[in-house]
Design an enzyme around this catalytic site. Structure first.
Site, PDB file in Angstrom:
ATOM      1  N   HIS A  59       0.876  -1.125  -0.163  1.00  0.00           N
ATOM      2  CA  HIS A  59       0.028   0.062  -0.241  1.00  0.00           C
ATOM      3  C   HIS A  59       0.835   1.433   0.090  1.00  0.00           C
ATOM      4  O   HIS A  59       0.468   2.193  -0.583  1.00  0.00           O
ATOM      5  CB  HIS A  59      -1.127   0.080   1.240  1.00  0.00           C
ATOM      6  CG  HIS A  59      -2.403   0.688   0.852  1.00  0.00           C
ATOM      7  ND1 HIS A  59      -2.745   1.724   1.377  1.00  0.00           N
ATOM      8  CD2 HIS A  59      -3.312   0.117  -0.114  1.00  0.00           C
ATOM      9  CE1 HIS A  59      -3.993   1.949   0.915  1.00  0.00           C
ATOM     10  NE2 HIS A  59      -4.315   1.097  -0.092  1.00  0.00           N
TER      11      HIS A  59
ATOM     12  N   CYS B  63      -8.593  -1.230 -12.578  1.00  0.00           N
ATOM     13  CA  CYS B  63      -7.846  -0.324 -11.585  1.00  0.00           C
ATOM     14  C   CYS B  63      -6.792  -0.620 -10.771  1.00  0.00           C
ATOM     15  O   CYS B  63      -6.179   0.013  -9.996  1.00  0.00           O
ATOM     16  CB  CYS B  63      -9.088   0.268 -10.580  1.00  0.00           C
ATOM     17  SG  CYS B  63      -9.529  -0.809  -9.565  1.00  0.00           S
TER      18      CYS B  63
HETATM   19  C1  PEP Z   1      -6.168  -4.391  -6.594  1.00  0.00           C
HETATM   20  O1  PEP Z   1      -6.114  -5.167  -5.767  1.00  0.00           O
HETATM   21  O2  PEP Z   1      -5.678  -4.251  -7.778  1.00  0.00           O
HETATM   22  C2  PEP Z   1      -6.827  -2.963  -6.249  1.00  0.00           C
HETATM   23  C3  PEP Z   1      -6.991  -1.866  -6.872  1.00  0.00           C
HETATM   24  O3  PEP Z   1      -6.990  -2.589  -4.729  1.00  0.00           O
HETATM   25  P1  PEP Z   1      -5.583  -2.366  -3.653  1.00  0.00           P
HETATM   26  O4  PEP Z   1      -4.568  -2.365  -4.465  1.00  0.00           O
HETATM   27  O5  PEP Z   1      -6.180  -1.138  -3.312  1.00  0.00           O
HETATM   28  O6  PEP Z   1      -5.806  -3.788  -2.844  1.00  0.00           O
END
Ligand code: PEP
Ligand code: MG
Length: 765
Positions: free
Chosen positions: A368, A681
């Site tokens: 993250h 995304c």
């Molecule tokens: C993903 O898992 O691709 C996503 C966009 O969510 P995160 O990276 O916040 O887990």
């Protein structure tokens, strides 16, 4: 050797090696201890000098001392070369009779007959070879082989620590000045940076305290005196407090602590180091480390147990010293932030403009903090497991986040080269600016709407400035991470309103709280053995409907009059989760309408495709939701069974994996069959190389970090849809992620997009 003996010996050797102050000393300890444990005439370590393709004899027990550091073999020569080439054990009764045997007079080895060579492997690479030799002709036993293999596997990390690719000093005699070292990690957020290290260490963490010169010895001595006094008081108070609840033997530890804190004991040693010029915290670390190592080697189990008490005592002194010290927190211009792990919350609190790069020993490309760093445009390298953090305070550093490399005390030649590259980088960024006002339309006229991923306000500002068509993923957990408690409904409403109003008339997809795994809230830590498969995303919020509902209510209220809210549910695994979430949403919608006395448009609701189960139930989910959004970061982790945060398996985690590309191609077709729009995304959308493949698959929109929008837009403006479709067709026939990647890279290089290929912007050293 009996098994328990072996284990005990192994443990002792590894500990002694770990405690050695330099690689040269570690290797000496290694060969002497192994020769003794195996009762061998000779034990030698040869390390691979990659630049010269030679194995250099670095340490030996039994061979002539003059040979050490002076004898070397080509990688294709001798039995040592054979072990390296085969990457496996060579066990010979009469080594001189073997065709690959080379006689090296400098070593005096003609008298040794039996030979056992074991490769020292680190992350699939041969680092060197360990050799055992005896005068007597004998075939070494299986136990001897496995002892050596186990030992080499454990020791390879120590060797790698000093010997990581390109660490040229290993092959020089140790010198006193700062030496140039290179470390390999995992590329997180792209970019190049030159600057000085500032270490961000967790409070009272002994291991991460750097060596530093005392600015004023008398002040450091005074600080130590005060800290020791304070710890003594703490311990006395603890002792008194525990009188009723602990037996006197259990409280005996407190008197041990007090004896250790006697002026003539640990404090005397620490003061002596301070008088030699160390700052107090570094002196504490060194003294505690020294005693921990002595204790750890003791055969007596009881004394070994005292190691943790000693560390505890060290941490207590440190904690008091650190409350008095604030200097290490200064983040001036061109700071390279270094730490074991840096949390998202800690990062965003810093003066972002001064951070040139981030380097951590933990973490992986899609953790993250990295996603946030990427949004902020800060080059980041993570998982640099061998980085000796405590020695790097204020060191000059170059970070090549394209290759995941970190250069410590770089030579002038390298600095000059990287400065040039940085200049080119800045130029590329300037050139990309023209794409802020262009539309993402291919030369053959196909539009590919690009959305932005947000979380911080800076994402919104940059997203608007770079012409995003909307927000494809608002990570609502980010504002939660920046607080000290769960934000209330009104507080949330105001935050969401900002997001929605900056993109008025454009869709804003707000994801409900996605915490768990690597997204920890500072005030609600979820500790789980296997957190990626645990209580996260929708699993958490459905168990806490009060948290879910306050968020939904806040989102609905924020959307009044704007009507651009879309709601996205993370980590969905089963239909029932969506049904439950929709039930809560409808209940909250009626309640809010009634309270506010306004009609609120029911937001479109979508789910994230992150868990592979969804891929097999698109028909059923299509009946419940309005749209889908692929979270490729997690989908890759679960489809390939590879932890997105584990640097050891970073090379397995690839968005070029054929299974990922094939699964996505099928998925898009199916979603269109059910007339459902589908977006992606995850970070894959922000890589121009994969973005054009996603476009060819038919994704309706792509959503990415604001720092990638212009690059992806440029790629789309240059790659005709027909070419993208051809490329997709070709890569779907390939079975190897690296081949797939190079095929697309080749296309980019030959179609005027070479600046988008990361490896074009790096230096080979
Ligand atoms: C993903 O898992 O691709 C996503 C966009 O969510 P995160 O990276 O916040 O887990
Ligand atoms: Mg995810």
């Amino acid at each position: 050797m009996a098994n328990t003996m072996q284990l005990e010996t192994l443990r002792r050797i590894v500990q002694e090696v770990d405690a050695s102050p330099s690689l040269h000393e570690a290797l000496d300890v290694m060969v002497n201890q192994v020769a003794e444990a195996m009762d061998a005439d000779v034990c030698s370590v040869y390390l691979l000098d990659e630049r010269n393709h030679r194995y250099v004899l670095m340490a030996s027990h039994g061979l002539k001392l003059e040979a050490v550091g002076n004898v070397s073999l080509d990688t294709s020569e001798g039995l040592v070369g054979l072990v390296g080439q085969r990457e496996e054990i060579v066990n010979l009764e009469h080594a001189p009779k073997h065709e690959r045997f080379i006689y090296l007079p400098e070593t005096g080895e003609e008298v040794f007959n039996s030979f056992l060579g074991v490769p020292i492997m680190y992350r699939r690479k041969v680092m060197g070879v360990m050799v055992i030799q005896n005068q007597e002709s004998q075939h070494f036993s299986e136990a001897a082989e496995s002892f050596l293999v186990t030992l080499c596997a454990q020791l390879s990390g120590v060797i790698a620590h000093a010997h990581v690719v390109g660490n040229i000093d290993v092959f020089r005699k140790p010198s006193s000045g700062p030496s140039y070292q290179t470390y390999q990690g995992v590329a997180g957020a792209d970019g190049i940076a030159l600057g000085r290290a500032v270490i961000l260490y967790p409070a009272a963490d002994l291991n991460s305290i750097p060596d530093r010169e005392a600015e004023d010895i008398s002040i450091e001595l005074e600080l130590l005196g005060k800290a020791v006094f304070a710890v003594r008081e703490d311990i006395k108070n603890l002792d008194a407090k525990m009188q009723d609840s602990l037996m006197s033997e259990e409280r005996a530890l407190f008197s041990v602590f007090l004896r250790m804190l006697d002026d003539n004991a640990l404090p005397a040693e620490i003061s002596a180091l301070i008088r030699e010029g160390h700052w107090a915290q570094g002196a504490v670390r060194r003294v505690i480390e020294k005693h921990v190592n002595i204790f750890a080697q003791m055969e007596d189990g009881y004394l070994r147990e005292r190691v943790s008490d000693l560390k505890d005592l060290g941490r207590r002194i440190l904690a008091h010293l650190q409350t008095a010290d604030t200097s290490h927190k200064e983040i001036t211009e061109d700071t390279i932030l270094i730490g074991e792990e840096i949390s998202t919350a800690a990062l965003v609190e810093m003066p972002i403009g001064n951070i040139a790069a981030i380097v951590t020993t933990e973490g992986a490309a899609n953790s993250h903090m990295v996603i946030v760093a990427r949004a902020l445009g800060i080059p980041t390298v993570v998982g640099v497991t061998e980085l000796p953090i405590s020695t790097l305070d204020d060191a000059e550093i170059i970070v090549d986040a394209y290759q995941g490399r970190v250069f410590v005390h770089p030579p002038r030649r390298l600095r000059t080269r990287y400065k040039e590259i940085k200049k080119d980088e800045d130029q590329i960024a300037k050139d990309l600016k023209q794409y802020e006002t262009k539309s993402a339309i291919t030369p053959d006229g196909v539009a590919m709407p690009l959305f932005v991923n947000t979380g911080l306000m800076i994402d919104v500002v940059r997203g608007v400035q770079r012409g995003a068509k909307g927000v494809g993923l608002y990570r609502s957990e980010i504002p939660f991470m920046l607080r000290e408690r769960f934000p209330g409904e009104e507080e949330q409403r105001a935050i969401y309103r900002q997001q929605l109003s900056h993109f008025a008339n454009k869709p804003v997809v707000m994801r409900t709280l996605d915490i768990g795994a690597d997204k920890d809230l500072p005030y609600f830590s979820i500790e789980e053995e296997n957190s990626a498969l645990g209580w996260r995303g929708i699993r958490f919020t459905l168990d806490h409907p009060e948290i879910f509902s306050s968020q939904i209510r806040a989102m609905l209220k924020a959307s009044i009059g704007l009507n651009n809210l879309h709601i996205l549910l993370p980590m969905i695994t089963s239909v029932s989760e969506v049904e439950e979430a929709l039930y809560l949403l409808d209940r909250d919608l009626s309640a809010v309408q009634e309270e506010e006395q306004v009609k609120i448009t029911r937001p479109k609701v979508g789910i994230m495709i992150e868990v592979p189960s969804i891929l097999l139930q698109i028909d059923e989910f299509s009946e419940l939701v309005d749209f889908f959004s692929v979270g490729s970061n997690d989908l890759i982790q679960y489809l390939l069974a590879v932890d997105r945060n584990n640097p050891r398996v970073a090379s397995v985690y690839s968005h070029f994996h054929p299974a990922i590309l094939r699964a996505l191609t099928k998925l898009v077709k199916e979603c269109h069959q059910y007339d459902k729009p589908i977006s992606l995304c995850g970070e894959m959308a922000g890589d121009p190389l994969t973005a054009i493949l996603l476009m060819a698959m038919g994704f309706n929109t792509l959503s990415m970090s604001s720092s990638n929008i212009l690059r992806v837009r440029k790629a789309i403006c240059h790659v005709p849809m027909t070419d993208a479709q051809d490329l997709l067709e070709q890569v779907l026939k390939l079975n190897n992620p690296l081949m797939i990647k190079s095929l697309i890279e080749h296309y980019f290089r030959t179609h005027g997009l070479a600046d988008m290929v990361k490896s074009n912007r790096t230096v080979t050293v």
